[in-house]
Motif scaffolding. Structure first.
Motif, PDB file in Angstrom:
ATOM      1  N   ILE A 173      -0.084  -3.335   9.529  1.00  0.00           N
ATOM      2  CA  ILE A 173      -0.980  -2.816   8.496  1.00  0.00           C
ATOM      3  C   ILE A 173      -0.143  -1.905   7.607  1.00  0.00           C
ATOM      4  O   ILE A 173       0.341  -0.860   8.052  1.00  0.00           O
ATOM      5  CB  ILE A 173      -2.167  -2.049   9.121  1.00  0.00           C
ATOM      6  N   LEU A 174       0.049  -2.330   6.391  1.00  0.00           N
ATOM      7  CA  LEU A 174       0.942  -1.598   5.489  1.00  0.00           C
ATOM      8  C   LEU A 174       0.200  -1.182   4.228  1.00  0.00           C
ATOM      9  O   LEU A 174      -0.422  -2.012   3.560  1.00  0.00           O
ATOM     10  CB  LEU A 174       2.144  -2.473   5.105  1.00  0.00           C
ATOM     11  N   ASP A 175       0.290   0.086   3.918  1.00  0.00           N
ATOM     12  CA  ASP A 175      -0.360   0.624   2.732  1.00  0.00           C
ATOM     13  C   ASP A 175       0.726   0.910   1.698  1.00  0.00           C
ATOM     14  O   ASP A 175       1.552   1.808   1.907  1.00  0.00           O
ATOM     15  CB  ASP A 175      -1.101   1.913   3.138  1.00  0.00           C
ATOM     16  N   GLU A 176       0.733   0.161   0.635  1.00  0.00           N
ATOM     17  CA  GLU A 176       1.713   0.331  -0.445  1.00  0.00           C
ATOM     18  C   GLU A 176       3.151   0.403   0.096  1.00  0.00           C
ATOM     19  O   GLU A 176       3.847   1.397  -0.099  1.00  0.00           O
ATOM     20  CB  GLU A 176       1.426   1.617  -1.235  1.00  0.00           C
ATOM     21  N   PRO A 177       3.613  -0.639   0.772  1.00  0.00           N
ATOM     22  CA  PRO A 177       4.924  -0.534   1.435  1.00  0.00           C
ATOM     23  C   PRO A 177       6.115  -0.459   0.481  1.00  0.00           C
ATOM     24  O   PRO A 177       7.179  -0.010   0.891  1.00  0.00           O
ATOM     25  CB  PRO A 177       4.990  -1.815   2.274  1.00  0.00           C
ATOM     26  N   THR A 178       5.937  -0.881  -0.765  1.00  0.00           N
ATOM     27  CA  THR A 178       7.099  -0.857  -1.668  1.00  0.00           C
ATOM     28  C   THR A 178       7.118   0.379  -2.556  1.00  0.00           C
ATOM     29  O   THR A 178       7.964   0.494  -3.437  1.00  0.00           O
ATOM     30  CB  THR A 178       7.137  -2.124  -2.547  1.00  0.00           C
ATOM     31  N   ASN A 179       6.204   1.302  -2.303  1.00  0.00           N
ATOM     32  CA  ASN A 179       6.173   2.561  -3.059  1.00  0.00           C
ATOM     33  C   ASN A 179       7.507   3.278  -2.959  1.00  0.00           C
ATOM     34  O   ASN A 179       8.012   3.493  -1.863  1.00  0.00           O
ATOM     35  CB  ASN A 179       5.112   3.505  -2.457  1.00  0.00           C
ATOM     36  N   GLY A 180       8.055   3.654  -4.087  1.00  0.00           N
ATOM     37  CA  GLY A 180       9.266   4.459  -4.065  1.00  0.00           C
ATOM     38  C   GLY A 180      10.544   3.688  -3.814  1.00  0.00           C
ATOM     39  O   GLY A 180      11.616   4.288  -3.772  1.00  0.00           O
ATOM     40  N   LEU A 181      10.448   2.391  -3.636  1.00  0.00           N
ATOM     41  CA  LEU A 181      11.662   1.611  -3.387  1.00  0.00           C
ATOM     42  C   LEU A 181      12.275   1.157  -4.707  1.00  0.00           C
ATOM     43  O   LEU A 181      11.559   0.909  -5.682  1.00  0.00           O
ATOM     44  CB  LEU A 181      11.337   0.382  -2.529  1.00  0.00           C
ATOM     45  N   ASP A 182      13.598   1.054  -4.729  1.00  0.00           N
ATOM     46  CA  ASP A 182      14.256   0.516  -5.917  1.00  0.00           C
ATOM     47  C   ASP A 182      14.077  -1.009  -5.905  1.00  0.00           C
ATOM     48  O   ASP A 182      13.578  -1.578  -4.917  1.00  0.00           O
ATOM     49  CB  ASP A 182      15.735   0.931  -5.943  1.00  0.00           C
ATOM     50  N   PRO A 183      14.435  -1.684  -7.005  1.00  0.00           N
ATOM     51  CA  PRO A 183      14.178  -3.136  -7.070  1.00  0.00           C
ATOM     52  C   PRO A 183      14.775  -3.925  -5.909  1.00  0.00           C
ATOM     53  O   PRO A 183      14.137  -4.851  -5.394  1.00  0.00           O
ATOM     54  CB  PRO A 183      14.806  -3.547  -8.399  1.00  0.00           C
TER      55      PRO A 183
END
Lengths: 325, 276
Positions: A173-183
């Motif tokens: 269960i992942l909530d906004e897992p790519t938040n804050g990640l670079d491309p």
């Protein structure tokens, strides 16, 4: 206690499907959370099938995170119930088989990333060797010894996913897992999520990144103001594909297409003709137009993106609210 | 599962600098206030009645009571800070969310956190007692020229009473940390209670009769009475809160009651409330 009803999955298309209850890893029944007079989640029926990547969409404040919190037992529902992995949401039996990252990853700032995972591994009875494995998976093997307080947002996010993977769970269960990640980090994370799904495991993913959801998810549920507005595959939500034709003279091209396909399948919008046909029919149509002496200079697919669908649903929801007001 | 979680909590406490700082400050203050200052006071006036009384208190014969005279007030204050930090920061950092969504039940998370804190306090009390014994023997050697023995029964009572007092204050701090879901306010309120409110109530208890009754039920007063019962002080009132205001048995019962009340209050809040 298990729910003894069969969960019906509602599709946008006409062919409703009944799914066996054992194939559902998440199911909620009338799940409701009220804060005073405000219903953060209202009578939500959500079903996530085993082995799928399920996208949970909704604008800010729609109730996504509250729903996820209820699924992991952090928040108790006001009404209704939720089962996760066949056990009541938040029970140790349920939590033992799921990996969770809800909201911003929260860890002890005085511990290193590795020690933070060690705390969780000890707590959950997970073998220590798994710590190195998950750090490797999220690309943090070289930085696991650094203090969490010194991590960038992206590194914190990766550690959050590493923690979610620690128990080798059947459901993530992942909530906004790519938040804050670079491309690059975002691409890595998407690959990771997709590979997790491809391994027959299940992912419940909440995201604002509609492109990401479109790319990753098998099915999508859209929530507005605490209620599930629609649920279906990405293709079903996006609806039918059409072709856009630009040709001169436009009126002759339109007439030719009406003769070929019928009035109801042809729409003229400014200088573009939209035709509702399967994309593979494009070649035959272009031959017909050229054969009729029409200059065809563009023919392309016209697909609604998930973003278009989402925005139109959002507008419809807001219109409805204004009318009620 | 419980042991796994307990092991995890001990690991966390062991790695947390704030725990070592509190314990270090606690030991340093305990030695300075309980042994160094009285000894220096004696050295300043060795022939006076006050000087002799100060020396008597720090000799090994008085070890059982003297070693824990600091526990009721300033020792308690530091341990309230520890309890509030331990639980309150879990909310402040959001790690309560991480722990509760990991695997164990809320009951397991709470009871193992408290058990780990109590274990570390037991270690602290034993180490503090050993330090006290060492300081006391050194004073004995320097003033009397000989070591002196200590009754084992009184040692066990002293360590047990000290541990109970610290566990009670720690549970008070933890309950505040949980109730207020953070550290700043819970530390502040905890310190105000231990250092200000109880002292003010003690001061006015002799003037206003109903306050005198309330005083007998205060946790700090009962902690002080328990220490006094072990010979921690001879005066009716003292600056470190050690005074025989109630009997030793009542003090013991009241402290256990407070430990249970604070523990159950904190636990029920943690278990029943939503975590955001």
């Amino acid at each position: 206690m298990r729910m003894n009803h069969s969960c019906t999955i509602k599709f946008m298309s006409l062919n409703d499907t009944r799914v066996k209850s054992e194939d559902l890893v998440v199911r909620t029944e009338g799940l409701t959370k009220r804060y005073g007079s405000v219903a953060a989640v209202d009578d939500l029926n959500l079903c996530v099938r085993r082995g799928e990547v399920y996208g949970f969409l909704g604008p800010n404040g729609a109730g996504k995170t509250t729903t996820l919190r209820m699924l992991v037992g952090l928040v108790r529902p006001t009404r209704g119930r939720a089962d996760v992995q066949g056990s009541p949401a938040g029970s140790p039996e349920s939590l033992a088989r799921i990996g969770v990252m809800v909201e911003t990853p929260a860890f002890y700032p005085f511990l290193s990333g590795r020690d933070n995972l060690d705390v969780l591994a000890r707590q959950a009875g997970v073998a220590r060797k798994r710590i190195a494995e998950v750090l490797e998976i999220v690309g943090m093997a070289g930085r696991g010894g650094d203090r969490f307080a010194a991590y960038s947002l992206g590194m914190k996010q990766r550690l959050g996913v590493a923690a979610a993977l620690l128990k080798n769970p059947e459901l993530l269960i992942l909530d906004e897992p790519t938040n804050g990640l670079d491309p690059i980090g975002m691409a890595d994370m998407r690959t990771l999520i997709r590979s997790f799904g491809n391994d027959g495991k299940t992912v419940l993913l909440s995201s604002h990144q509609l492109g990401e959801v479109q790319q990753l998810c098998d099915r999508v549920g859209v929530i507005f103001k605490g209620s599930m507005k629609t649920e279906g595959t990405v293709a079903e939500l996006r609806g039918s594909v059409s072709l856009v034709v630009r040709a001169t003279p436009t009126n002759r091209a339109e007439a030719c297409l009406v003769e070929l396909l019928g009035r109801q399948k042809v729409t003229l919008r400014e200088d573009e003709i939209h035709i509702e046909v399967e994309p593979h029919e494009g070649a035959a149509i272009s031959r017909k137009l050229i054969g009729a002496g029409i200059d065809l200079y563009e023919m392309r697919r016209d697909e609604r993106s998930l973003e278009d669908v989402f925005l139109s649903m959002s507008a419809a929801a807001n219109d409805g609210e204004e009318r009620v007001a | 599962m419980w042991l796994n979680s307990y092991n995890s909590e001990l690991f966390k406490l062991r790695k947390r600098p704030a725990v070592w700082v509190v314990f270090g400050v606690w030991l340093a203050l305990m030695l300075v206030f309980t042994y160094v200052f009285p000894y220096l006071g004696y050295r300043a006036a060795p022939g006076s009645a006050t000087g002799r009384a100060l020396l008597t208190n720090v000799l090994p014969q008085q070890l059982a009571g003297q070693a824990i005279t600091g526990y009721p007030v300033w020792g308690g204050a530091l341990i309230v800070v520890l309890g509030a930090l331990a639980l309150g920061s879990e909310y402040g950092w959001g790690t309560m969310r991480t722990m509760l969504s990991n695997r164990p039940s809320r009951m397991t998370v709470y009871t193992t956190q408290m058990a780990a804190l109590f274990t570390s306090l037991a270690a602290l009390v034993v180490i503090a007692f050993l330090c006290s014994a060492l300081a006391s023997e050194l004073i004995s050697v320097s003033t009397k020229g000989a070591f002196a023995g200590v009754a084992l029964g009184s040692v066990a009572k002293s360590i047990g009473a000290g541990w109970l007092i610290l566990c009670m204050w720690c549970t008070f701090g933890s309950a505040l940390g949980i109730a207020l879901r953070g550290t700043a306010l819970s530390v502040g309120l905890g310190l105000i209670w231990v250092l200000v409110v109880e002292n003010v109530l003690r001061a006015v208890a002799s003037i206003i009769a109903p306050i005198g009754t309330i005083e007998k039920g205060l946790p700090g007063v009962n902690a002080g009475s328990l220490v006094a019962g072990l010979g921690g002080a001879t005066a009716k009132t003292s600056g470190d809160g050690v005074a025989a205001i109630v009997g030793g048995s009542q003090a013991l019962a009241v402290l256990v009651l407070f430990l249970v009340v604070f523990g159950v209050s904190g636990g029920s809040l943690l278990i029943r409330r939503d975590v955001h």
